[in-house]
Enzyme design. Sequence first.
Site, PDB file in Angstrom:
ATOM      1  N   HIS A   1      20.141  -5.956   5.208  1.00  0.00           N
ATOM      2  CA  HIS A   1      20.762  -6.038   3.890  1.00  0.00           C
ATOM      3  C   HIS A   1      20.221  -4.901   3.032  1.00  0.00           C
ATOM      4  CE1 HIS A   1      21.859 -10.601   4.024  1.00  0.00           C
ATOM      5  NE2 HIS A   1      22.170  -9.985   5.161  1.00  0.00           N
TER       6      HIS A   1
ATOM      7  N   GLU B   1      18.975  -4.806   0.079  1.00  0.00           N
ATOM      8  CA  GLU B   1      17.695  -5.097  -0.579  1.00  0.00           C
ATOM      9  C   GLU B   1      16.525  -4.956   0.392  1.00  0.00           C
ATOM     10  OE1 GLU B   1      20.751  -8.077  -2.368  1.00  0.00           O
ATOM     11  OE2 GLU B   1      20.374  -7.121  -0.428  1.00  0.00           O
TER      12      GLU B   1
ATOM     13  N   CYS C   1      20.534 -12.951  -1.481  1.00  0.00           N
ATOM     14  CA  CYS C   1      20.584 -14.155  -0.653  1.00  0.00           C
ATOM     15  C   CYS C   1      19.161 -14.723  -0.500  1.00  0.00           C
ATOM     16  CB  CYS C   1      21.163 -13.796   0.716  1.00  0.00           C
ATOM     17  SG  CYS C   1      20.044 -12.804   1.749  1.00  0.00           S
TER      18      CYS C   1
END
Length: 182
Positions: free
Chosen positions: A81, A83, A111
């Site tokens: 992801h 991040e 998430c």
Amino acid sequence: MKGGKPSKRPFSATDKPEPKPVDEVEVPIEDEERFMAMALDEARIAGGEEEVPVGAVLTMNGEVLARAHNRTRALVDPTAHAEILVLREGARLRGNFRLADATLYSTIEPCPMCAGAIVQARIRRLVYGARDEKGGAVRSLYRLLDDPRLNHRVEIVEGLFQEECSRVMKDFFAERRNSGLQ
């Protein structure tokens, strides 16, 4: 203990102690907007690569440490992801997995996996654009970054470029639905 009984009952997961205040950081709005615009650029790149269009930028002291977009398909890695990728690069550049003075900009609410990594990295601030009502772990489904049971809390700024961030996601998924892609 007096008389063999504990003086107070043990802490329970259902208890809600008061969260410790997070020292807020003042960042000029021009910088906030510039960094989120970079994250949006990354999200658009992801969409062009058939990745879920999420972009992230990691900054420290007003300087960009890392920028990335989702690459789960390209790297065949469910943890790739945006991040996570900026946290990995920021930690590598700093030579330390603790990024206590950093701010992370994300186009979409992180998430649970990414929120957990943000806590572990001790990120000071998170700025995100749009909520993720189906998977967000900052405000929508969970509140991991300001949970008083954890040993670190993150200053949260929500809604910067909310409409643009939301539109990038909605357009991506609408196009996929219309073309029969998954």
